[in-house]
Design a protein around this motif. Structure first.
Motif, PDB file in Angstrom:
ATOM      1  N   GLN A 305       0.824  -1.196   0.000  1.00  0.00           N
ATOM      2  CA  GLN A 305       0.000   0.000   0.000  1.00  0.00           C
ATOM      3  C   GLN A 305       0.864   1.254   0.000  1.00  0.00           C
ATOM      4  O   GLN A 305       0.465   2.296  -0.508  1.00  0.00           O
ATOM      5  CB  GLN A 305      -0.917  -0.004   1.227  1.00  0.00           C
ATOM      6  CG  GLN A 305      -2.013  -1.047   1.128  1.00  0.00           C
ATOM      7  CD  GLN A 305      -2.717  -1.273   2.446  1.00  0.00           C
ATOM      8  OE1 GLN A 305      -2.253  -0.846   3.493  1.00  0.00           O
ATOM      9  NE2 GLN A 305      -3.857  -1.947   2.403  1.00  0.00           N
ATOM     10  N   ASP A 450      -5.257   7.943   7.204  1.00  0.00           N
ATOM     11  CA  ASP A 450      -4.455   6.721   7.101  1.00  0.00           C
ATOM     12  C   ASP A 450      -3.674   6.757   5.794  1.00  0.00           C
ATOM     13  O   ASP A 450      -4.247   6.665   4.712  1.00  0.00           O
ATOM     14  CB  ASP A 450      -5.375   5.494   7.148  1.00  0.00           C
ATOM     15  CG  ASP A 450      -4.597   4.195   7.298  1.00  0.00           C
ATOM     16  OD1 ASP A 450      -3.352   4.227   7.176  1.00  0.00           O
ATOM     17  OD2 ASP A 450      -5.226   3.147   7.535  1.00  0.00           O
ATOM     18  N   VAL A 453      -3.373   3.505   3.021  1.00  0.00           N
ATOM     19  CA  VAL A 453      -4.298   3.210   1.932  1.00  0.00           C
ATOM     20  C   VAL A 453      -3.854   3.947   0.673  1.00  0.00           C
ATOM     21  O   VAL A 453      -3.116   4.934   0.749  1.00  0.00           O
ATOM     22  CB  VAL A 453      -5.748   3.595   2.312  1.00  0.00           C
ATOM     23  CG1 VAL A 453      -6.179   2.867   3.567  1.00  0.00           C
ATOM     24  CG2 VAL A 453      -5.861   5.102   2.523  1.00  0.00           C
ATOM     25  N   PRO A 454      -4.277   3.493  -0.512  1.00  0.00           N
ATOM     26  CA  PRO A 454      -3.893   4.183  -1.749  1.00  0.00           C
ATOM     27  C   PRO A 454      -4.333   5.642  -1.745  1.00  0.00           C
ATOM     28  O   PRO A 454      -5.302   6.028  -1.083  1.00  0.00           O
ATOM     29  CB  PRO A 454      -4.631   3.380  -2.836  1.00  0.00           C
ATOM     30  CG  PRO A 454      -4.855   2.037  -2.235  1.00  0.00           C
ATOM     31  CD  PRO A 454      -5.056   2.275  -0.774  1.00  0.00           C
ATOM     32  N   MET A 456      -5.917   7.614  -3.796  1.00  0.00           N
ATOM     33  CA  MET A 456      -7.276   7.961  -4.188  1.00  0.00           C
ATOM     34  C   MET A 456      -8.296   7.623  -3.109  1.00  0.00           C
ATOM     35  O   MET A 456      -9.416   8.121  -3.137  1.00  0.00           O
ATOM     36  CB  MET A 456      -7.639   7.249  -5.499  1.00  0.00           C
ATOM     37  CG  MET A 456      -6.743   7.617  -6.684  1.00  0.00           C
ATOM     38  SD  MET A 456      -6.765   9.386  -7.037  1.00  0.00           S
ATOM     39  CE  MET A 456      -8.475   9.585  -7.556  1.00  0.00           C
ATOM     40  N   SER A 457      -7.917   6.783  -2.164  1.00  0.00           N
ATOM     41  CA  SER A 457      -8.859   6.356  -1.118  1.00  0.00           C
ATOM     42  C   SER A 457      -8.661   7.080   0.206  1.00  0.00           C
ATOM     43  O   SER A 457      -9.427   6.864   1.148  1.00  0.00           O
ATOM     44  CB  SER A 457      -8.733   4.840  -0.888  1.00  0.00           C
ATOM     45  OG  SER A 457      -8.951   4.130  -2.087  1.00  0.00           O
ATOM     46  N   ARG A 458      -7.644   7.918   0.305  1.00  0.00           N
ATOM     47  CA  ARG A 458      -7.376   8.599   1.573  1.00  0.00           C
ATOM     48  C   ARG A 458      -8.420   9.666   1.845  1.00  0.00           C
ATOM     49  O   ARG A 458      -8.814  10.402   0.944  1.00  0.00           O
ATOM     50  CB  ARG A 458      -5.994   9.254   1.544  1.00  0.00           C
ATOM     51  CG  ARG A 458      -4.857   8.273   1.568  1.00  0.00           C
ATOM     52  CD  ARG A 458      -3.536   8.986   1.479  1.00  0.00           C
ATOM     53  NE  ARG A 458      -2.478   8.067   1.103  1.00  0.00           N
ATOM     54  CZ  ARG A 458      -1.299   8.445   0.625  1.00  0.00           C
ATOM     55  NH1 ARG A 458      -1.036   9.740   0.470  1.00  0.00           N
ATOM     56  NH2 ARG A 458      -0.396   7.553   0.297  1.00  0.00           N
ATOM     57  N   LYS A 459      -8.831   9.733   3.088  1.00  0.00           N
ATOM     58  CA  LYS A 459      -9.795  10.764   3.474  1.00  0.00           C
ATOM     59  C   LYS A 459      -9.680  11.009   4.973  1.00  0.00           C
ATOM     60  O   LYS A 459      -9.211  10.157   5.739  1.00  0.00           O
ATOM     61  CB  LYS A 459     -11.215  10.339   3.110  1.00  0.00           C
ATOM     62  CG  LYS A 459     -11.667   9.042   3.774  1.00  0.00           C
ATOM     63  CD  LYS A 459     -13.078   8.671   3.331  1.00  0.00           C
ATOM     64  CE  LYS A 459     -13.516   7.361   3.986  1.00  0.00           C
ATOM     65  NZ  LYS A 459     -14.882   6.967   3.591  1.00  0.00           N
ATOM     66  N   GLU A 461     -11.084  11.207   8.584  1.00  0.00           N
ATOM     67  CA  GLU A 461     -12.149  10.480   9.277  1.00  0.00           C
ATOM     68  C   GLU A 461     -12.163  10.877  10.737  1.00  0.00           C
ATOM     69  O   GLU A 461     -11.122  11.207  11.324  1.00  0.00           O
ATOM     70  CB  GLU A 461     -11.948   8.969   9.156  1.00  0.00           C
ATOM     71  CG  GLU A 461     -11.953   8.437   7.736  1.00  0.00           C
ATOM     72  CD  GLU A 461     -11.765   6.935   7.704  1.00  0.00           C
ATOM     73  OE1 GLU A 461     -12.669   6.226   8.192  1.00  0.00           O
ATOM     74  OE2 GLU A 461     -10.723   6.485   7.208  1.00  0.00           O
ATOM     75  N   GLU A 540      -7.288  17.970   4.837  1.00  0.00           N
ATOM     76  CA  GLU A 540      -6.581  16.885   4.160  1.00  0.00           C
ATOM     77  C   GLU A 540      -5.295  17.381   3.511  1.00  0.00           C
ATOM     78  O   GLU A 540      -4.258  16.694   3.545  1.00  0.00           O
ATOM     79  CB  GLU A 540      -7.505  16.233   3.132  1.00  0.00           C
ATOM     80  CG  GLU A 540      -8.647  15.455   3.776  1.00  0.00           C
ATOM     81  CD  GLU A 540      -9.660  14.931   2.769  1.00  0.00           C
ATOM     82  OE1 GLU A 540     -10.461  14.050   3.151  1.00  0.00           O
ATOM     83  OE2 GLU A 540      -9.661  15.405   1.614  1.00  0.00           O
TER      84      GLU A 540
END
Length: 619
Positions: A305, A450, A453-454, A456-459, A461, A540
Motif C-alpha cells: 500500500q 491513514d 491506503v492508496p 485515491m482512497s485517503r480521506k 475520518e 486533508e
C-alpha cells in the motif's frame, strides 16, 4: 570436542581424550537461566567447588544426575553442551554448531531430558498407581507402558503420553536436530526415570511436532526426495530459540550444510543466508513452497500500500512454512534455478493469464502428492518478476484445464528472473499518546488520516475513540495511532472573554517515528472551519503537507502565540510502557510492543518570561 567423565564429573579436553574416541552418551535438554547452568568457565575456575560438591546452582544438580544416570547405564563418557562448549570463544562456538548434528549422530545413546514431565505424577493423577507405589522403577520396563500393536487403549501410556506431548522440549529450536540425529534416543522424565524410546512414542511425537514416524529412523540430511526442504522447515516453524539467530543456526545440521555464524545479524538476515545456501547446494525447489504467515501478511500488505516492492521468492521467515508438512519433492526433471544478484533465474514451466499478461504462474517440482504440482503466482514488475502476495499455494492441474490461463510453449519459455529477498526488520507497532493539558485548554474532536491506503482512497475520518477504548482499554486521555497515520486534535484556549483555537497534529511514519506540531485555525488568512464539512479538503491538504514535511527537514511549529499574548506549545516525550491487556503481536521471539508517549499542551502568558506571572502548566 570435550567430554565428561561420568563417574568423576570431570571435564576432559580434546587433547586428553583416549584414541580411538570412546563411546559416549549425549544429553538433549532445555537450558535453565545462564546463571543456573554449569559452564565451561565454571569447570575451569571453580574446581574445588566441584570436588567438594558445594555447587548450589540447579544446573549442577542436573549435570550430576545426568552423569549418574549415564554411569549407571554403563557409559564412562558423556557430552553436555552447557559445559563442553566454551561459549566465550567464537571459534569454539562456530565449530560446535556446525558439528552438532554429527556429534549427536555419533553418540551411542541420547538422553532427552523432559524437565516438565512427571511420569509417576501423571499415573497417580489418573488413579493408575497410589502413593505407596515405589517410584524408583523405569517406566519403560513396566508391562503397562510397553506398546502393543493392535491392542486396546493402554491407560498408562495414555496418561504419560499426554504429558509428553505437551513438553516444552518439543517447542525449542535446537531439540529438533537432537530428536532426529541420534541412532538411539530415550526420553527421561523430571526425576530421570526412563519413559520410553523415540520409536515407542512415535505417534505422540507426530502429534507434538508433525514429524511422521518414518522420518524418526530414516532421516538423512542430504536426502530430499524422501523428506523435502519445505517439510523440514515446517517442523521448525513452530519452534523458538532464546537467541534469535539460532532460529536459523539450529537448522544447519538438518540440511547438511555449514554457515559462518554472525551473531547480531538478526533472524531475518540469518534465514535469508540459509535459503540462499540451500538454493546454491541443492535442486529441491520446495524451498519456494511457502505461504505468508498472518504476521507477515499484515506487514507486506502495508508495504504494498505504501508503493514498496512486492514479494521476493525467498520466505520472510521460518513461520511461512507452517503448513508445508505434506510437501514432497519430485526431483530434478529438467527444471533448473540459480541465484544471482538480480534474483532467482529459472526455466520452470509456466502459464500466463489470458486477461492480464503481467501475471504468471510457475510450476514447482513439488507438491502434496505425485502429479499434484504446486504453483506460485508472479507479476511482472519492470525488469524482474515479483511474487504476488498470497496466502495459499496453487494446484497447477487447475490451470492446465483453465481457459483463462495459457501455457507458455517451450520455445517461448525463456528463463525468467524473480526478485529474491524479503528481508525486513522487526514489525513496527502502534503508539499511544497520553494527553496532558491545563484546565484552560479544552481538547475537542479528533480526526485522522491513514496513509497506508492508496492515494485515491485517503480521506479525513473522525477518530472512533469508543471502539479503541473497548479493544485496547485506553483511558479517556489516551490516543492510539498506527504506523503511517496522522491525527488532528482540535484544542481551544479560553482566556477571559477570548477564545483561541488550534490543531495539534501527531504523525507516525512507517518506521514508527513520531512527529508533532501545531497549526492555527486562522492559517491562510481565515479559519479552516469544521473538518468534516466544507473545510475537509483543507484539513486533508494540511495533513498531506505535514506528513511529507515530517519525512524531510521541515515541520510544523511547536509553539504558537495568540492575539492576547499567550503562547501555546506542545512537548512530546517517551514514557515507559505500562502493563496492559493489549493485542501485542508475536513475531517469532519478538513481541511488537506499543510505544508510549506523553504529549503535553502547555499555555503560558508572555509575561511569564519576566517572571511576573505563573505559567498555566500542564497537569
Amino acid at each position: 570436542m570435550r567430554i565428561l567423565k561420568t563417574r568423576q564429573y570431570e571435564l576432559v579436553e580434546a587433547k586428553d581424550i583416549p584414541d580411538p574416541f570412546p563411546p559416549y552418551a549425549i544429553l538433549s535438554h532445555m537450558w535453565l537461566s545462564p546463571k543456573e547452568e554449569i559452564t565451561y568457565q565454571d569447570f575451569k575456575s571453580r574446581k574445588e567447588d566441584i570436588e567438594n560438591d558445594v555447587y548450589k546452582q540447579t544446573g549442577w544438580a542436573k549435570l550430576k544426575r545426568y552423569c549418574d544416570r549415564a554411569a549407571r547405564d554403563g557409559w564412562d563418557w558423556a557430552w553436555m553442551d552447557t559445559c563442553c562448549i566454551d561459549k566465550t570463544n567464537p571459534a569454539d562456538t562456530q565449530e560446535a554448531i556446525n558439528a552438532m548434528f554429527r556429534w549427536y549422530q555419533n553418540a551411542s545413546i541420547c538422553y532427552a531430558y523432559l524437565g516438565d514431565v512427571d511420569a509417576y505424577g501423571s499415573l497417580e493423577e489418573a488413579g493408575l498407581i497410589d502413593q505407596d507405589h515405589p517410584m524408583n522403577e523405569d517406566l519403560d520396563e513396566m508391562p503397562g507402558m510397553i506398546p502393543v500393536p493392535g491392542a486396546a487403549t493402554n491407560h498408562m501410556r495414555t496418561a504419560v503420553g499426554r504429558s509428553l506431548v505437551n513438553a516444552k522440549w518439543f517447542t525449542r529450536g535446537w531439540t529438533l536436530q537432537e530428536l532426529l540425529a541420534p541412532r538411539y534416543l530415550v526420553f527421561m522424565d523430571k526425576s530421570w526415570h526412563r519413559i520410553g524410546t523415540r520409536e515407542s512414542w512415535a505417534a505422540e511425537i507426530n502429534e507434538a511436532s508433525r514429524i511422521e514416524p518414518k522420518h524418526l529412523t530414516t532421516f538423512k540430511p542430504t536426502d530430499f526426495t524422501s523428506c523435502s526442504i519445505a517439510m523440514r522447515m515446517s517442523w521448525a516453524s513452530s519452534r523458538y530459540t532464546t537467541v534469535e539467530e539460532d532460529e536459523t543456526y539450529s537448522l544447519l545440521g538438518l540440511f547438511g550444510i555449514s554457515l559462518p555464524l554472525i551473531y547480531g545479524e538478526g533472524r531475518w538476515r540469518a534465514f535469508d543466508r540459509l535459503q540462499r545456501e540451500l538454493i546454491m547446494v541443492y535442486t529441491d525447489d520446495s524451498i519456494f513452497a511457502w505461504k505468508l504467515s498472518e504476521t507477515n501478511q499484515g506487514f507486506i500488505r502495508l508495504q504494498r500500500q505504501g508503493q514498496k516492492p512486492g514479494l521476493g521468492i525467498l520466505a520472510p521467515s521460518i513461520r511461512e512454512f507452517r503448513d508445508a508438512s505434506q510437501i514432497q519433492s519430485f526431483g530434478y526433471y529438467g527444471h533448473k534455478f540459480e541465484m544471482s544478484n538480480l534474483g532467482l533465474k529459472t526455466n520452470a514451466r509456466r502459464w500466463k493469464c489470458h486477461n492480464d499478461h503481467t501475471k504468471l504462474l510457475i510450476r514447482l517440482n513439488c507438491g502434496p502428492e505425485p502429479k499434484a504440482h504446486t504453483g506460485i503466482m508472479l507479476r511482472y514488475a519492470g525488469e524482474v518478476f515479483e511474487r504476488i502476495m498470497d496466502s495459499e499455494l496453487h494446484d497447477t492441474r487447475n490451470f492446465e484445464r483453465s481457459r483463462d490461463w495459457i501455457g507458455v510453449q517451450e520455445k517461448e519459455g525463456k528463463d525468467i528472473i524473480i526478485r529474491a529477498g524479503n528481508f525486513r526488520g522487526p514489525l513496527t507497532g502502534p503508539s499511544i499518546f497520553t494527553l496532558r493539558h491545563p484546565d484552560e485548554i479544552t481538547v475537542g474532536l479528533k480526526y485522522f488520516m491513514d496513509f497506508n491506503v492508496p492515494l485515491m482512497s485517503r480521506k479525513l475520518e473522525l477518530l472512533d475513540e469508543v471502539s479503541l477504548l473497548g479493544r485496547l482499554q485506553l483511558q479517556r486521555n489516551e490516543l492510539l495511532l498506527q504506523p503511517n497515520q496522522l491525527m488532528f486534535a482540535n484544542i481551544e484556549l479560553q482566556t477571559g472573554e477570548h477564545q483561541s483555537r488550534w490543531n495539534v497534529l501527531i504523525n507516525i511514519n512507517e518506521n514508527g517515528f513520531p512527529s508533532v506540531g501545531m497549526a492555527s485555525q486562522e492559517d491562510r488568512g481565515k479559519q479552516l472551519g469544521d473538518p468534516m464539512s466544507e473545510a475537509k479538503r483543507k484539513y486533508e491538504n494540511l495533513a498531506e503537507d505535514f506528513h511529507d514535511q515530517a519525512q524531510s527537514e521541515g515541520c510544523l511549529p511547536l509553539i504558537v502565540e495568540t492575539k492576547q499574548g499567550i503562547s501555546v506549545n506542545v512537548h512530546l516525550f517517551p514514557r515507559p510502557p505500562r502493563e496492559r491487556s493489549s493485542e501485542t503481536t508475536r513475531d517469532g521471539e519478538v513481541y511488537i510492543e506499543m510505544r508510549e508517549y506523553t504529549l503535553k499542551i502547555i499555555g503560558k502568558e508572555k509575561k511569564d518570561l519576566n517572571g511576573s506571572k505563573q505559567p498555566q502548566s500542564s497537569s
